[in-house]
Design an enzyme around this catalytic site. Sequence first.
Site, PDB file in Angstrom:
ATOM      1  N   LEU A  70      58.838  30.193  70.968  1.00 18.88           N
ATOM      2  CA  LEU A  70      60.148  29.541  70.930  1.00 18.88           C
ATOM      3  C   LEU A  70      60.347  28.654  72.160  1.00 18.88           C
ATOM      4  O   LEU A  70      59.604  28.765  73.140  1.00 18.88           O
ATOM      5  CB  LEU A  70      61.224  30.629  70.858  1.00 18.88           C
ATOM      6  CG  LEU A  70      61.211  31.414  69.533  1.00 18.88           C
ATOM      7  CD1 LEU A  70      61.965  32.726  69.659  1.00 18.88           C
ATOM      8  CD2 LEU A  70      61.781  30.558  68.407  1.00 18.88           C
ATOM      9  N   PRO A  71      61.353  27.775  72.127  1.00 15.95           N
ATOM     10  CA  PRO A  71      61.496  26.819  73.232  1.00 15.95           C
ATOM     11  C   PRO A  71      61.697  27.436  74.621  1.00 15.95           C
ATOM     12  O   PRO A  71      61.031  27.041  75.574  1.00 15.95           O
ATOM     13  CB  PRO A  71      62.723  25.991  72.826  1.00 15.95           C
ATOM     14  CG  PRO A  71      62.731  26.059  71.326  1.00 15.95           C
ATOM     15  CD  PRO A  71      62.239  27.432  70.987  1.00 15.95           C
ATOM     16  N   LYS A 179      52.130  30.203  84.410  1.00 13.96           N
ATOM     17  CA  LYS A 179      52.259  29.080  83.464  1.00 13.96           C
ATOM     18  C   LYS A 179      53.226  28.025  84.004  1.00 13.96           C
ATOM     19  O   LYS A 179      52.949  26.822  83.957  1.00 13.96           O
ATOM     20  CB  LYS A 179      52.748  29.628  82.116  1.00 13.96           C
ATOM     21  CG  LYS A 179      53.216  28.586  81.121  1.00 13.96           C
ATOM     22  CD  LYS A 179      52.101  27.679  80.642  1.00 13.96           C
ATOM     23  CE  LYS A 179      52.646  26.595  79.722  1.00 13.96           C
ATOM     24  NZ  LYS A 179      51.690  25.513  79.493  1.00 13.96           N
ATOM     25  N   LYS A 248      62.198  21.818  81.459  1.00 15.82           N
ATOM     26  CA  LYS A 248      62.448  23.268  81.532  1.00 15.82           C
ATOM     27  C   LYS A 248      61.377  23.959  82.368  1.00 15.82           C
ATOM     28  O   LYS A 248      61.673  24.803  83.220  1.00 15.82           O
ATOM     29  CB  LYS A 248      62.483  23.847  80.117  1.00 15.82           C
ATOM     30  CG  LYS A 248      62.471  25.364  80.071  1.00 15.82           C
ATOM     31  CD  LYS A 248      61.706  25.937  78.882  1.00 15.82           C
ATOM     32  CE  LYS A 248      60.312  25.465  78.718  1.00 15.82           C
ATOM     33  NZ  LYS A 248      59.504  26.146  77.716  1.00 15.82           N
TER      34      LYS A 248
HETATM   35  P1  NAD Z   1      58.876  23.060  69.069  1.00 21.33           P
HETATM   36  O1  NAD Z   1      60.249  22.605  69.418  1.00 21.33           O
HETATM   37  O2  NAD Z   1      57.983  22.172  68.293  1.00 21.33           O
HETATM   38  O3  NAD Z   1      58.960  24.472  68.295  1.00 21.33           O
HETATM   39  C1  NAD Z   1      59.917  25.441  68.548  1.00 21.33           C
HETATM   40  C2  NAD Z   1      60.332  26.018  67.200  1.00 21.33           C
HETATM   41  O4  NAD Z   1      61.248  27.082  67.413  1.00 21.33           O
HETATM   42  C3  NAD Z   1      61.049  24.987  66.299  1.00 21.33           C
HETATM   43  O5  NAD Z   1      60.369  24.901  65.051  1.00 21.33           O
HETATM   44  C4  NAD Z   1      62.452  25.550  66.158  1.00 21.33           C
HETATM   45  O6  NAD Z   1      63.027  25.308  64.881  1.00 21.33           O
HETATM   46  C5  NAD Z   1      62.214  27.029  66.378  1.00 21.33           C
HETATM   47  N1  NAD Z   1      63.383  27.773  66.830  1.00 21.33           N
HETATM   48  C6  NAD Z   1      64.264  27.460  67.806  1.00 21.33           C
HETATM   49  N2  NAD Z   1      65.177  28.429  67.942  1.00 21.33           N
HETATM   50  C7  NAD Z   1      64.858  29.380  67.034  1.00 21.33           C
HETATM   51  C8  NAD Z   1      65.410  30.644  66.694  1.00 21.33           C
HETATM   52  N3  NAD Z   1      66.488  31.130  67.316  1.00 21.33           N
HETATM   53  N4  NAD Z   1      64.836  31.354  65.699  1.00 21.33           N
HETATM   54  C9  NAD Z   1      63.745  30.880  65.056  1.00 21.33           C
HETATM   55  N5  NAD Z   1      63.164  29.700  65.332  1.00 21.33           N
HETATM   56  C10 NAD Z   1      63.725  28.964  66.313  1.00 21.33           C
HETATM   57  O7  NAD Z   1      58.214  23.485  70.465  1.00 21.33           O
HETATM   58  P2  NAD Z   1      56.662  23.690  70.785  1.00 21.33           P
HETATM   59  O8  NAD Z   1      56.122  22.414  71.334  1.00 21.33           O
HETATM   60  O9  NAD Z   1      56.003  24.360  69.647  1.00 21.33           O
HETATM   61  O10 NAD Z   1      56.784  24.697  72.021  1.00 21.33           O
HETATM   62  C11 NAD Z   1      57.035  26.078  71.855  1.00 21.33           C
HETATM   63  C12 NAD Z   1      56.814  26.760  73.216  1.00 21.33           C
HETATM   64  O11 NAD Z   1      55.479  26.509  73.644  1.00 21.33           O
HETATM   65  C13 NAD Z   1      57.731  26.215  74.324  1.00 21.33           C
HETATM   66  O12 NAD Z   1      58.091  27.275  75.169  1.00 21.33           O
HETATM   67  C14 NAD Z   1      56.839  25.206  75.061  1.00 21.33           C
HETATM   68  O13 NAD Z   1      57.244  25.023  76.402  1.00 21.33           O
HETATM   69  C15 NAD Z   1      55.488  25.874  74.928  1.00 21.33           C
HETATM   70  N6  NAD Z   1      54.315  24.991  74.972  1.00 21.33           N
HETATM   71  C16 NAD Z   1      54.289  23.792  74.296  1.00 21.33           C
HETATM   72  C17 NAD Z   1      53.146  22.994  74.355  1.00 21.33           C
HETATM   73  C18 NAD Z   1      53.063  21.671  73.631  1.00 21.33           C
HETATM   74  O14 NAD Z   1      52.126  20.904  73.910  1.00 21.33           O
HETATM   75  N7  NAD Z   1      53.959  21.355  72.703  1.00 21.33           N
HETATM   76  C19 NAD Z   1      52.031  23.412  75.096  1.00 21.33           C
HETATM   77  C20 NAD Z   1      52.080  24.641  75.739  1.00 21.33           C
HETATM   78  C21 NAD Z   1      53.225  25.423  75.675  1.00 21.33           C
END
Ligand code: NAD
Length: 299
Positions: A70-71, A179, A248
């Site tokens: 999740l975010p 991280k 963040k």
């Molecule tokens: P994203 O925004 O694409 O995905 C997050 C998902 O969570 C969304 O589909 C959203 O609908 C869902 N969501 C939000 N609140 C929710 C809730 N209460 N219940 C259920 N679903 C909910 O983000 P992402 O890029 O997949 O990143 C996810 C995590 O991974 C973050 O913490 C980010 O910092 C980390 N991350 C991202 C990357 C990247 O390259 N995108 C790389 C490493 C780490």
Amino acid sequence: MKPSETKVAFVGLGLMGLPMAKNLLKSGYAVAGFDLNKEVATKFADDKAFTFAASPAEAVKGADVTILMLPDSKIIDALLWGANGSPALADGLAKGSFLIDMSSSSPISSKENKQKLEQLGIHFVDAPVSGGVKKAIDGSLAIIVGGKKEHYDETLSLLECMGKNITHVGDAGAAHAVKALNNYVSAAGLIATCEALNAAKAFGLDPHVVNQVFNASTGRNNTTENKVENFMLNDAFNSGFALALMRKDIQIALSFIEGMNCYANLAKQCFATAKEADEKLGKGADHTAVFDYVRTQKK
Ligand code: NAD
């Protein structure tokens, strides 16, 4: 954790969570998934061992392992412990099951969550990832793990379905600290590269050539190697990692460094730039668009 004997719940099927869940399915795990975005269910139409749950509580019913992608910690804490009348997901987690938070969360929140979950008989592991969407798809993410060593040992085979470089760094929360610090270092490289290439261009230099020189010299970093040509100089700005998430991550790192009473001058500057760029570029901007922000600023 044998795939045939392990039921996985996966909450958060966004840019990263979706391919990670797909890799678990490919390895033979049965996955019950949930995301606020219901449309994501269509992406699993061909996966027989996948069910899209009607709620997070339904997804975790009978799960041996619950994975969160999740975010941020605000969303995770609200989900786990309930907020504004919504039920606490923690109440539905089975005793003896694992809660693995693979999001990039706050180490302070993770330490608290570990303590609270432990009282309920649930094992907490923090396992944030690095490598982005491409590596999430091909299952080669770097995974940093925090938690008890025996919990790391127990979950390793499952984590190996999603990543290649898996390191246990300490107790719960430790991985989220590492991280955030990693992403601060990475963001500092990105911002420095944006400023340097922008100034080089203003001097009449070709930024492609300048970046080639960086890559053959000591300025080389993840941005110069992987982002400048693929996402920045071509104005694509579509790496798949949101600027809001980078902001963040730097904020978590800054709070962590300050919380340790350590020098944080550059972290403060990086956070200020990320915050300004995020506010200016607006919702949905990719982190590589910091280059666009930098080149439109006056001194
Ligand atoms: P994203 O925004 O694409 O995905 C997050 C998902 O969570 C969304 O589909 C959203 O609908 C869902 N969501 C939000 N609140 C929710 C809730 N209460 N219940 C259920 N679903 C909910 O983000 P992402 O890029 O997949 O990143 C996810 C995590 O991974 C973050 O913490 C980010 O910092 C980390 N991350 C991202 C990357 C990247 O390259 N995108 C790389 C490493 C780490």
